[in-house]
Design an enzyme around this catalytic site. Structure first.
Site, PDB file in Angstrom:
ATOM      1  N   GLU A 109      -9.622   9.946  -1.396  1.00 52.43           N
ATOM      2  CA  GLU A 109      -9.822  11.361  -1.681  1.00 52.43           C
ATOM      3  C   GLU A 109     -11.242  11.611  -2.188  1.00 52.43           C
ATOM      4  OE1 GLU A 109      -5.226  12.601  -2.698  1.00 52.43           O
ATOM      5  OE2 GLU A 109      -6.575  12.099  -4.352  1.00 52.43           O
ATOM      6  N   THR A 141       0.843  -1.191   0.000  1.00 52.66           N
ATOM      7  CA  THR A 141       0.000   0.000   0.000  1.00 52.66           C
ATOM      8  C   THR A 141       0.867   1.225   0.000  1.00 52.66           C
ATOM      9  OG1 THR A 141      -1.829   1.102   1.070  1.00 52.66           O
ATOM     10  CG2 THR A 141      -0.180   0.148   2.508  1.00 52.66           C
TER      11      THR A 141
END
EC number: 2.3.1.35
Length: 387
Positions: A261, A182
């Site tokens: 986001e 990640t």
């Protein structure tokens, strides 16, 4: 215990400060140090434009020795910065090793932020010199200092039957489609574990957790995940430790997806009936990265045809006649369209988490992936990222 009360396991201390890397003036330089050598496992991005920190960590990993510390800067990725970027990255490791009195080869590095800018090394090295002044077992300052566009810190923990602990921290909100691990995920434990066994198990844990996360389909130059275990709490059962580690990593992965986001909700896709775990994960992640499905989730639209589309292009084998799809627990497809109350299902999608369950009808394997909805805010954030 609240997030601000979280402490690192025995033998680990951390520090964070504002070195002036981020224009915001927020904390942007941090470290975690162990008072004993750590067994460790690492995964770094497979991007062919990997940043200097990933390249160096991979070299340290190949040597196979123990590590003692990690230093992280946020606000500048130090990627696509050529030979100077590599020298700067090495200099940061050397500097932290010097102030901690440990070998630079036992110091790992991580950078995150904007790509293509050299680090302001005078500020970075000046900050590294003062990091030891703030060392403590508090986890919250480190978790906050590694953030970029994250809206909140990400932490998770587990305690083993022996009392040994695992504490994980992560950052990531955009440019999320890991091809190994990640954005950043760091786990620290005082358990005593064999390094070879830990390294053998780590790729599978990564595949089922961080490689099952996607926000926007873009893999970063700086993605990495690691676990450090210093043995201060004594030997533990390996199976129990690995299960707990996977639980911590899974928790962090879901937090990253939920904090995508512009995200307003977490998207979970659970796939069963696959020929293999790899195919199940591929089908689930393809659904989670689909802009069409993500948009439908944002608009509370139970358009299950977008699930059929995504699964079909994932590469996973499907028996369409035996395929099943549910949206928020409501069956909508079983080899053919099923009648359902679209308005009621739409209402059920107006929730913090939207779950699609898909049975491919082709085998016995399963997998799960996480993403988020696609909102206008995502476009706004990334349209103005450098300007």
């Amino acid at each position: 215990m609240t997030e601000t009360d979280l402490t690192f396991p025995r033998g680990f201390r951390a520090a964070a400060l504002a070195a002036g890397i981020k224009p915001s003036g927020r904390t942007d330089l941090s470290c975690v140090a162990s008072d004993a050598e750590c067994a460790w496992a690492f995964a770094g991005t497979r991007s062919t434009t990997a940043a200097a920190c990933v390249t160096r960590n991979r070299e340290v990993y190949a040597r196979g020795g123990p590590v003692r510390a990690l230093v992280v800067n946020a606000g500048n990725a130090n990627a696509a910065t050529g030979a100077q970027g590599a020298r700067d990255n090495a200099a940061i490791a050397d500097a932290l090793g010097s102030v901690l009195n440990v070998d630079a080869g036992a110091v790992l590095t991580a950078s995150t932020g904007i790509i293509g800018h050299l680090l302001p090394m005078d500020r970075v090295l000046g900050g590294v010199e003062h990091l030891p002044d703030g060392l403590s077992r508090e986890a919250a300052p480190f978790a906050a200092a590694i953030m970029t566009t994250d809206t909140r810190p990400k932490t998770a923990e587990a305690t083993l039957s022996t009392g040994a602990r695992i504490v994980g921290t992560a950052k990531g909100s955009g440019m999320i489609h890991p091809d190994m691990a990640t954005m950043f995920a760091f786990a620290f434990s005082d358990a005593g574990v064999d390094q070879a066994a830990l390294r053998a198990a780590f790729p599978g844990i990564v595949a089922r957790t961080f490689n099952a996360v996607t926000v926007d389909g873009d893999t970063s130059t700086n993605d990495m995940a690691m676990v450090l275990a210093n043995g201060r709490a004594g030997e533990v059962d390996l199976a129990e430790f690995l299960a707990a580690l996977e639980g911590v990593m899974r928790d962090l992965a879901r937090q990253i997806a939920a904090d995508g986001e512009g995200a307003t909700k977490l998207l979970t896709v659970r796939v069963t009936g696959a020929r293999s775990e790899a195919e199940a994960l591929a089908a689930a992640r393809t659904c989670c990265v689909s802009p069409l499905l993500k948009s439908a989730v944002h608009g509370n639209d139970p358009n299950w045809g977008r699930v059929i589309m995504a699964v079909g292009r994932s590469g996973a084998a499907v028996n369409v006649e035996g395929m099943r799809v549910t949206v928020q627990g409501t069956p909508v497809f079983a080899g053919k369209p099923l009648p359902y109350d679209a308005a009621r299902v739409s209402d059920s999608m107006n929730a913090p988490e939207v779950v699609f369950e898909v049975d491919l009808g082709a085998g016995d394997a399963a997998g799960e992936a996480w993403g988020c909805d696609l909102s206008a805010e995502y476009v706004s954030i990334n349209a103005d990222y450098t300007t």
